[in-house]
Design an enzyme around this catalytic site. Sequence first.
Site, PDB file in Angstrom:
ATOM      1  NE  ARG A 115      -0.724   0.821   4.866  1.00 57.98           N
ATOM      2  CZ  ARG A 115      -1.308   0.807   6.056  1.00 57.98           C
ATOM      3  NH1 ARG A 115      -2.446   0.149   6.212  1.00 57.98           N
ATOM      4  NH2 ARG A 115      -0.793   1.442   7.084  1.00 57.98           N
ATOM      5  CB  CYS A 119       5.467   8.970  -7.530  1.00 53.69           C
ATOM      6  SG  CYS A 119       6.197  10.591  -7.818  1.00 53.69           S
ATOM      7  CG  ASN A 153      -5.079   4.919   5.845  1.00 51.65           C
ATOM      8  OD1 ASN A 153      -5.825   5.096   6.791  1.00 51.65           O
ATOM      9  ND2 ASN A 153      -4.042   4.098   5.897  1.00 51.65           N
ATOM     10  CD  GLU A 154      -1.728   4.932   9.163  1.00 49.77           C
ATOM     11  OE1 GLU A 154      -2.024   4.729  10.354  1.00 49.77           O
ATOM     12  OE2 GLU A 154      -1.084   4.110   8.481  1.00 49.77           O
ATOM     13  CB  CYS A 161      10.891   9.451  -9.014  1.00 48.84           C
ATOM     14  SG  CYS A 161       9.493  10.596  -9.181  1.00 48.84           S
ATOM     15  CD  GLU A 306      -6.061   3.516  11.286  1.00 47.03           C
ATOM     16  OE1 GLU A 306      -5.087   2.819  11.683  1.00 47.03           O
ATOM     17  OE2 GLU A 306      -6.233   3.822  10.098  1.00 47.03           O
ATOM     18  CD1 TRP A 314       1.233  -2.726  12.687  1.00 46.41           C
ATOM     19  CD2 TRP A 314       2.943  -1.831  13.807  1.00 46.41           C
ATOM     20  NE1 TRP A 314       0.711  -1.780  13.546  1.00 46.41           N
ATOM     21  CE2 TRP A 314       1.734  -1.210  14.239  1.00 46.41           C
ATOM     22  CE3 TRP A 314       4.139  -1.411  14.382  1.00 46.41           C
ATOM     23  CZ2 TRP A 314       1.709  -0.205  15.202  1.00 46.41           C
ATOM     24  CZ3 TRP A 314       4.115  -0.412  15.349  1.00 46.41           C
ATOM     25  CH2 TRP A 314       2.905   0.179  15.735  1.00 46.41           C
TER      26      TRP A 314
END
Length: 674
Positions: A115, A119, A153-154, A161, A306, A314
């Site tokens: 996820r 860029c 999200n987040e 690049c 959240e 994690w």
Amino acid sequence: MTGARRALPARGLRYGGDYNPEQWDRATWREDVAAMRAAGVTTVTVGVFSWALLEPEPDRVETAWLDEVLDLLHGAGIEVDLATPTASPPPWLARLDPETLPVDASGHRLHHGSRTHFCPSSPTYRERALAITRAVARRWAAHPAVVMWHVSNELGTTCWCPRCGEAFRGWLRARYGSVEALDAAWGTAVWSQRYARWEEVAPPLRAPYLLHPAHTLDYRRFASDALLALYRAERDAIREVDAVRPVTTNLMGFFGGADYRSWAGDLDVISDDSYPDPADPGSPVRAALTHDLMRSLADGPWLLMEQAVGAVSWRPHNVPKTTAVMRQDALRAVAHGADGVLSFQWRASPAGPERFHSAMVPHAGTGTRLHRAVQQLGRDLAALADVAGTHERAEVALLHDWPSRWAAEEPATPSEHLRVLPQLEAWYRPFWETGVGVDVRHPGDDLEGYRLVLAPQLYLLTDDDAARLRRYVTDGGCLALGPFSAVADGNARVRTGPFPAPFTDLLGAEGEEWWPLPGGGGDDDTVGLVPDPASPEDVGSGTARTWAEVLRPTHGVVVARFDGGDVDGLPALVRSRDDRLHYLATIPDDVLLRRWLLGLAERRGVAPRHPVAAVPAGVEVARRGPVTFVLNHRRTAVEVPVRTPCLDLLDGVEHQARVPVPPGGTVVLREALT
């Protein structure tokens, strides 16, 4: 942001979490909605990772499944925070344009299959993200279940690049105007780094040795602004069809990849994701500090978007929360200004990277101890509905600035062991332990009205912000600076002359050298700290570690001196004669730091506003409006003394002089009317 923030409709304290119906069949949807009602869920976030299902191939948008989900939720009285699904592009986007994928700091392009694989500067990504955002907004802007929009999200992806390089050069042109001005600001005469043309400026990719600190600092500023630009673009696309409902995106506390202070004005609702480690005894104080940051960014109530109800998946070793800690974490957020508690996620996922992440409905189902605690938390939050919307400003401000933190923690500073967030936490802790409210502010904020302002390590300070802090002091405020503060200007250039350069005249002392202590930051690098015999106040004796500075007093008052080592006898703590400006040139032990800070607070008239007469060790007390939260972190019961009779809002029991709190327990008190 133009105009006032748009607010959520009043609904007490919101309760719920991320809901991912795309992972389940229709029969499960109905079970979920029934279980949500039984648990007291009022609000769910929907659609965060649904792009591939909403748009299975370019320009073919499938909406029927989400129509059904929103109808079910609305029928049960559950409101929806509807997300744009742009945080996780579908595989077809990378197939159509591989340059939508990000590049890391070594110049290697990453792949999809996770996820946040995008860029921020890719025109293709932006085009497709805005297309699906507009499709979602047009389809459901009028749906009665939707009360708020949730962009992505987040947001936290940084890319190095060539397209980001091009965008970076445009950002620099807008900031500096010319290459010559950039060279002057950065100081590119060092190491023959002078730029003659804009085309020579690139992202700070990995190099054989150290990178230029002004270059990397500006790239971090640019990367934060690039993500904010994505948020604004999606928000504006939503605004084309819905000018009423609030729009947010979920922040991540003190996350280092974005300057949230610069974002705050663009969010209608400040929302945050909080995942304190239950195995870390320091987690409660860090969580409270982060919540105070969010309340300060919001200038009022915010939303816990959240949290985990049990274990995350994690960390290398994922110790789960007990149900008592889960309850404490939720109520702590409310105590520090949250108007709602949402969790990731509603139902545990049987597949994917987060299959072992806890959920409000665990794999074992609703007949579990964890889910019963989820139901109880729903009842607790419903009982505290009147707390929603309450807010009052603290009397103490703690200063934090993202660019200052970035610059302070660049390589090639005097010590890698002097870090900003540990300093911030150490200075916050004495107030947390005594239940004194603290706001987390920026040096550029309006500080009028704060009795005490603390800057534990404000390494980078712009000329404008330095002038504001000087005005705060000369107008009668009290400012305390920690070590390695006011060292650099806004371009990370070290200020020449004695330090802290903008304040030496007010302080009455001049710094000459930074002097990291031998030992590498461990217990063996300590020297003594002793009070100066001539000082009018006695902070007591203690120890200092990691860091010292060579200070020379001019007309200031020396409060404490180093005792031992190469800095023996030199000032460690100095203040101005009028007691308005203080400078601490080291990292003292916790006892001395607490004694000094609370002494400053007492002299400035700062006192706890709660009814607890004395806060026992291992107990956390926080006041919100007329309500006081008491959280017992001990493994044993404790009795907390109170000055006045109090009613526990969660069990209805009135207590006279002492309030019993069980091991790991939480009580919420309102002073009884007499």
